[in-house]
Enzyme design. Structure first.
Site, PDB file in Angstrom:
ATOM      1  N   HIS A 184       7.329 -27.022   2.502  1.00  0.00           N
ATOM      2  CA  HIS A 184       6.470 -28.055   2.099  1.00  0.00           C
ATOM      3  C   HIS A 184       5.959 -27.299   0.919  1.00  0.00           C
ATOM      4  CE1 HIS A 184       8.304 -30.811   4.516  1.00  0.00           C
ATOM      5  NE2 HIS A 184       8.723 -30.065   5.237  1.00  0.00           N
ATOM      6  N   GLU A 202       0.895  -1.172   0.361  1.00  0.00           N
ATOM      7  CA  GLU A 202      -0.050   0.085  -0.096  1.00  0.00           C
ATOM      8  C   GLU A 202       0.761   1.399  -0.323  1.00  0.00           C
ATOM      9  OE1 GLU A 202      -2.790   0.565   3.494  1.00  0.00           O
ATOM     10  OE2 GLU A 202      -4.206   1.025   1.785  1.00  0.00           O
ATOM     11  N   LYS A 236     -13.284   1.535  -3.940  1.00  0.00           N
ATOM     12  CA  LYS A 236     -15.142   2.524  -2.673  1.00  0.00           C
ATOM     13  C   LYS A 236     -16.070   2.815  -3.726  1.00  0.00           C
ATOM     14  CE  LYS A 236     -12.174   2.736   1.708  1.00  0.00           C
ATOM     15  NZ  LYS A 236     -11.985   3.358   2.480  1.00  0.00           N
TER      16      LYS A 236
END
Lengths: 528, 528
Positions: free
Chosen positions: B352, B323, B456
């Site tokens: 793994h 960000e 938004k």
């Protein structure tokens, strides 16, 4: 409104939905050209044929000379032999029966009480699947509280034991290791056993093994007379073991719906067995990865499920995709350095974290949105007139997809009708098959992991070195530099330096004094 | 042994350790040439000066016309005015005093009992820090059990409420939102309040706000007479708010050591204030990111702490790094599309999973190993003669570092002496400062997030559209296609299609029938 808008037309043209599964995939925001599918028809067709051969029992993992059988687990009728079919069915029946006995109190814990908790000990393919399932499908009605040891961090294991607390005696411990030789899991097993012993409890009545026949773990479990053993099949790889005993046993013990989970996977397998590319969601996914990353992983795969219960899905896919596709050589031995980096957590949370970079920053990724159409199985709170929290979740997904598209960032959107065991099984199957197809497109073995061995070998060498350093220190009284120790035991001074620092931090008898440079640091073993 | 080995020499040459902090950083496995530091001297010097100005109260976030003050939080003496110094100290004292009252039972829950649980409601910068701290520093001695709402997923919130269960009445709820306008947190607040109301409990005595003065949330908390309000300062950004009330309040309530956490950060700040590049660990980190990614994020940052308690650190860094650095324009308005993609979980678990790709696959990353020299604060089980679980952890770290290096994969290794609040504070400070320096090297504003607004806004548009679609459906009786609805309300048919599908999945009055193509799907509102 503009119904002739190229996006609406493109969306419709490539939109694939499976009506009976309520599933759809939208690839319209990957910017492939109109003739892309024509160009990929031949390799895609080969990939379909390779998948069919794999499902028929071909040696699809040539390096390890193994069949690759995870698709049989949810459709045992596909298995190439009756013996395999029978062992799949028998294992599944044994798991369900065992869970019933545990839940019903027919089998009691070492304390004589019913089991309350489950501790799963495994790592990688023996942990990620069970962790995903346990978190994604958790409910208040769960039969057991589930915990994990998934590493060899002693502090981490102590933390889990502290969380289990006084329930230890009623904790069923499932140790999972295919080879039985994985050190992290072996250490976890020993730490768990020691915890029982410290409490004065016999551990064997609470311990269950999931392992390959005659593995070291199988032998230990037999010798110590553990409560039960379940098999891991040679033809199942760790990262696709979630529908074998590895995933199903913890799932059944938690009280979850094993049958629906398998049915969801079987249904997606069935849909994506078609060699009509445009009707095959797994093939579309593989082709989009191929297109976006130019067939060489040039773009990262960002996985954004707008669903809290899918938080661990990206971590699960990290293993499935990266361990399968991250390969140095292709099947012809040519150096290719394939792979696709995968990361992500969940929306809309991640919009408040790294989506800033996705929209504005380096364009080195494609996003995959996962949408769950039905927001919740329970009634929602109305937060504004006619608006519910799930409407916001949907709004943020669509809004972010649009915001990325505006800036030329590509995305795929997968929609499922609701979230449950069936849909989770279907999603996993979708990605397993997409990975298989992509492996064929890239002409690599997607079912081995040769690079993992190097790290293990190097780690073993460090532990051996640690023993030598310790012995040498023990034999000398004067302060020694890492160069002096390295010279004495014929080792690399840098490795000696780190081993000595580690020993000094953990062994109160070893005293470390820093110098101006690492070559001037000294280490002394105190015999007092 | 070969003491003249170029690696041992290179390791020593660039090894930086802070003796008093027990901290070290090893950059020898990034393959920068000998003259790299000379070449970067001028930009690095500028970055140091910019940081000094920022710490002195410059408007370091010009777009938002704001000071950037997170370094003052751990050293209030640095603050540019007495008023700021006083509000930092007053807030911190108020937090500590409040936590004491909660723990001591001076303040009781709405039920008249002492508090047992803590529910933190926030998202992004108002959740990731508290989540990291809560998980990293958890112990059996914690004063409260901590839970989070960090999204607007109704099912996810129900899951957390189910986990809180019958403790709801004794749950302190901390709602965190700087602007007070974040919809996810607002929805979370309403859902939590409704849960109290359903139980017949007054919620206000259990609710605490952390928010900017006079924000919507501040007004709600005042009007509803919540238990307490704590301020968020204008000069603190969300992703660097962990040492403001955002991080410290939950931390203090959990019973953790706030002072040590701040002291660790202050100590690292102090060390990395030097403009001698080679002695500045944060600058070294920034320069290595710069070198590895060619100053344009060409490589992903893979974060591998070999420590279970640091599992969430990579997620925290995803926000902090991506960000801050993922920006379209530089400070001169030039299009740069900067950023560095960050992912990772923990070692040796990830060995793994995706380490196969790191070693063998696409070489599009550099790794950062984080080593904790002291394996555990408690005695460890001896799993083999003279070998402990933490020795394996160290062995796997060193082994993987070697295995990657063998294949030309670059890495940085950070070592800390032990794990605790002090060291966590120091690590966070290290990365905050590295991000600040890198922002200067890239000539970008690392303290705004202009790209977040677009998503938004687009989401708000979707919610508005949903209202229109619902109204239109309600007004018609015949089945409508999304094109018909879109035409009627002047909207995009693709957006209408998804909104209508979402509504049909959640509202039993809306009936959806699939067609061969999305344009043929119909939606009907049932008035019966």
């Amino acid at each position: 409104m503009n119904t002739t808008s190229s996006l609406w037309a493109r969306f419709q043209k490539y939109f694939l939905h499976y009506e009976d599964l309520g599933f759809s995939i939208d690839i319209s925001r990957i910017d492939f050209p109109e003739d892309f599918f024509t160009g990929m028809a031949i390799p895609a067709d080969s990939a379909c044929r390779a998948m069919a051969q794999l499902e028929n029992g071909a040696i699809a993992n040539p390096d390890e000379n193994r069949m690759v059988g995870h698709y049989w687990l949810r459709n045992p009728g596909l298995a190439p032999t009756e013996a395999i079919r029978d062992e799949i069915n028998a294992t599944r029946d044994a798991i369900v029966a065992f869970a019933k006995e545990v839940h019903g109190g027919t089998i009691l814990a070492t304390t004589g009480r019913t089991f309350s908790d489950l501790l799963v000990i495994g790592i990688g393919g023996s942990a990620l699947g069970p962790q995903l399932v346990a978190d994604a499908l958790w409910s208040q009605a769960d039969a057991l509280r589930v915990h994990f040891f998934d590493n060899t961090d002693p502090d981490g294991m102590d933390k889990v034991l502290a969380q289990i607390g006084s329930n230890l005696g009623q904790t069923l411990v499932v140790v999972i290791s295919k080879s039985g030789g994985t050190k992290e899991s072996r250490n976890g097993m020993l730490v768990a056993q020691a915890a029982f012993t410290r409490e004065g409890l016999a551990f064997a009545p609470n311990f269950v093994a999931v392992t390959g026949k005659d593995s070291d773990l199988d032998k230990v479990a037999t010798a110590e007379v553990w409560l039960r053993r379940f098999p891991m099949f040679d033809w199942i790889g760790g990262r696709t073991s979630i529908m074998s005993a590895v995933g199903l046993l913890p799932m059944a013990l938690q009280g979850l719906d094993v049958s629906s989970f398998l049915a969801g996977a079987a249904a997606m397998d069935e849909k994506t067995r078609t060699d009509d590319i445009r009707l095959n969601a797994a093939m579309l996914l593989a082709l989009m990865w191929w297109y976006a990353g130019q067939g060489r992983g040039a773009k990262d795969m960002v996985v954004l499920p707008y669903k809290d219960r899918l938080l661990l899905f990206s971590r699960y896919l990290q293993q499935l995709v990266m361990e399968s596709l991250g390969k140095e050589f292709d099947l012809d031995g040519k150096t290719v350095n394939q792979g696709i980096a995968v990361y992500g957590n969940k929306g809309s949370t991640d919009q408040h974290a790294y989506v800033q970079q996705l929209r504005d920053g380096v364009n080195n990724f494609f996003a995959t949105f996962i949408e769950v159409r039905k927001s919740s199985p329970s009634p929602q709170l109305e937060v504004e007139a006619g608006v519910y929290p799930g409407d916001y979740l949907q709004g943020f997904l669509r809004g972010t997809r649009t915001a990325l598209h505006e800036k030329g960032r590509e995305s795929i959107t997968i929609s499922i009708p609701e979230f449950n065991a069936f849909q989770l099984g279907a999603l996993i199957a979708l990605y397993e098959r997409a990975v298989g197809f992509y492996g064929s497109l890239a002409n690599i073995n997607a079912y081995h992991q040769p690079g993992v061995e190097a790290g293990k070998k190097a780690a073993t060498a460090i532990l051996t070195l640690q023993g030598h350093v310790l012995l040498h220190m023990h034999a000398t009284t004067s302060p020694q530099t890492s160069e002096e120790i390295a010279l004495a035991i014929n080792a690399d001074p840098e490795e000696v330096f780190h081993v000595a620092r580690h020993l000094a931090a953990n062994n109160p008898k070893i005293h470390h004094v820093s110098g101006r440079s690492p070559s001037l640091d000294t280490f002394t073993f105190s015999h007092s």
